[in-house]
Design a protein around this motif. Structure first.
Motif, PDB file in Angstrom:
ATOM      1  N   ALA A 107      -8.483 -16.732   7.641  1.00  0.00           N
ATOM      2  CA  ALA A 107      -9.192 -17.100   8.952  1.00  0.00           C
ATOM      3  C   ALA A 107      -8.523 -16.606  10.143  1.00  0.00           C
ATOM      4  O   ALA A 107      -7.627 -16.187  10.110  1.00  0.00           O
ATOM      5  CB  ALA A 107      -9.688 -18.617   8.908  1.00  0.00           C
ATOM      6  N   THR A 112     -11.710 -24.291  13.923  1.00  0.00           N
ATOM      7  CA  THR A 112     -12.078 -23.389  12.959  1.00  0.00           C
ATOM      8  C   THR A 112     -11.459 -23.726  11.816  1.00  0.00           C
ATOM      9  O   THR A 112     -10.159 -24.186  11.769  1.00  0.00           O
ATOM     10  CB  THR A 112     -11.363 -21.970  13.500  1.00  0.00           C
ATOM     11  N   ALA A 146      -8.834 -11.878  10.242  1.00  0.00           N
ATOM     12  CA  ALA A 146      -9.141 -12.393   8.855  1.00  0.00           C
ATOM     13  C   ALA A 146      -9.534 -11.432   7.806  1.00  0.00           C
ATOM     14  O   ALA A 146     -10.158 -10.601   8.177  1.00  0.00           O
ATOM     15  CB  ALA A 146     -10.418 -13.450   9.123  1.00  0.00           C
ATOM     16  N   ASP A 174      -9.562 -23.480   8.338  1.00  0.00           N
ATOM     17  CA  ASP A 174      -8.431 -22.441   7.972  1.00  0.00           C
ATOM     18  C   ASP A 174      -8.126 -22.830   6.433  1.00  0.00           C
ATOM     19  O   ASP A 174      -7.904 -23.689   6.087  1.00  0.00           O
ATOM     20  CB  ASP A 174      -7.292 -22.649   8.960  1.00  0.00           C
TER      21      ASP A 174
END
Length: 470
Positions: free
Chosen positions: A290, A243, A294, A245
């Motif tokens: 994130a 993911t 988030a 970030d």
């Protein structure tokens, strides 16, 4: 959000207010001059206002207790270092950086581990980075060679990569040595690259190459590494664990820029990361974090804006600074609130300001304000200055008591908080993004006499007057 290098085994997060010990300022002050990278970036941006970063720095310096950020369980060394790194960008805070260093250095083993059973890679990297910032030697800091320890926690390049493909895959990666587990991550890796590069370590190149593997195709960096036995140690877009970030991306940019590495690989990675960060930024200037929970916040926005500023993306850095400054309440004079005694502090989110104006900063929330402010100082380096000298003009020479009269205010910096007042009435105002004049009305009091209209900011004031008749 603020990413810790490792879990809090020896520290806690709920902090209490303290006062900076004057006795610690006896030693010669460390330099608090901006780094060459920041100096160059600010020259490229031009026309910045030092006030918001200065008052934020003054506030957080007052939160230190004997040079450390302290909780009920003891010092928070990570936040102390974040504070020292931020204060090093504010010219007036050299004495505070020295105070932090004088308290931190003798106790650094408590943060980085004993070097045998416990040795924390990210903490070593961050400590070595601060030591250099404080004009100290990271190879002999508190009696510890932080660079050698960090090299021990950095995976070696195998003699024959083809014969040892997994060893080659993790070459340059940092690892904790700890009975509590391995919590090293991309943020720590970025500090390791900076520390090893500036130290001229033979392991700097491998550490840098492993950091660059953590950059995804989008240009963003992920936060966490793959497990050490995974054949590919690179970010794979769209796969669990990769993911994007924004905080990890911003800190990777900051540390790569400050490392001084001008290799083609780094230049290309910075360009891609800068493009991604700018695209992540909202029209308001804010950047959303994130992961779990988030949200838009000043931490992500400030370090993202600072990274973009170092990359000389003027517009993006200014926008981020404006949004962060909006979350720095300055309630003075007639506009005084329970937050006035904490002027300069920056809220993590705007909703924190709303409650604290009546109650003050709750003891349990003080840690969050400190973390937000330590990173806000960086983003506020790129806050735009005012176009004009501060002044207030009454559109009328005289008026009747009780009338609402228009006043024009010039010279407020974009997003700068101020208090407009006349006897009996006041208004909180903020500078326009454009820096143009602000027009507001104030109600005049009774009494046949000349009345003064004032505009007051955190560090300046202007006045005008008009005659009032009943």
């Amino acid at each position: 959000m603020h990413h810790r290098i490792r879990p809090l085994r020896l520290t806690a997060v709920t902090l209490t207010a303290g006062a900076l010990s004057a006795g610690l300022l006896v030693a010669p002050s460390a330099s608090a001059d901006p780094s060459p990278a920041l100096t160059s970036a600010k020259a490229a941006v031009a026309g910045t206002d030092s006030t918001p970063s200065t008052i934020a720095a003054e506030w957080i310096a007052g939160e230190l207790s004997n040079g450390l950020m302290v909780s009920s369980s003891g010092p928070d060394f990570g936040l102390t270092i974040d504070t020292g790194m931020a204060l090093s960008t504010v010219a007036s805070q050299g004495g505070t950086v020295t105070a932090i260093n004088n308290s931190l250095e003798p106790r650094i083993a408590e943060y980085v581990g004993d070097g045998t059973k416990e040795s924390y890679a990210g903490a070593l990297a961050k400590s070595a980075t601060f030591a250099r910032t404080a004009k100290k030697n990271p190879t002999s800091y508190g009696g510890i060679n932080l660079i050698t320890r960090l090299e021990e926690r950095t995976a070696n390049v195998p003699a024959d990569p083809a014969a040892e493909p997994q060893a080659a895959a993790i070459a340059g990666r940092i690892f904790d040595k700890s009975e509590f587990g391995n919590y090293a991550n991309v943020v720590g890796q970025s500090y390791a690259v900076r520390a090893l590069t500036l130290a001229g370590s033979a392991e700097a190149g491998a550490a840098r190459d492993f950091l660059l593997k953590q950059q995804c195709a989008s240009g963003a960096f992920r936060l966490n590494f793959d497990k050490a036995d995974v054949p590919s140690q690179s970010c794979t877009e769209g796969v669990a664990g990769s993911t994007a970030d924004p905080d990890a991306t911003a800190l990777a940019v900051i540390n790569l820029v400050e490392s001084g590495d001008k290799s083609a690989a780094v230049v290309g990675a910075l360009a891609k990361a800068g493009t991604w960060l700018a695209a992540r930024q909202r029209n308001s200037g804010a950047i959303r974090s994130a992961g779990d929970g988030a949200q838009i916040n000043t931490n992500s926005t400030a370090i993202g804006g600072y990274a973009l500023g170092l990359l000389k993306n003027r517009d993006a850095a200014l926008k981020a600074a404006l949004w962060v400054r909006k979350n720095q309440p300055v309630d003075k004079y007639k506009c005084r609130t329970a937050l006035t005694k904490d002027t300069g502090a920056v809220a993590f989110r705007r909703d924190r300001v709303t409650g604290a104006t009546t109650t003050g900063i709750p003891a349990a929330a003080r840690d969050e304000w400190r973390r937000a402010t330590s990173q806000a100082i960086l983003g506020l380096q790129f806050a735009p200055a005012s176009k004009d000298k501060l002044r207030i003009v009454s559109v009328r020479k005289q008026a009747r008591a009780g009338e609402r009269v228009q006043f024009q205010v010039y010279g407020l910096a974009p997003s700068e908080s101020a208090c407009m007042q006349v006897k009996g009435d006041f208004l909180r105002v903020k500078g326009k993004k454009t820096g143009d004049k602000i027009v507001r009305k104030l109600q005049l009091p009774t009494g046949n006499q000349r009345r003064v209209g004032l505009i007051k900011t955190s560090d300046d004031e202007a006045r005008t007057s008009l005659r009032v008749r009943n």
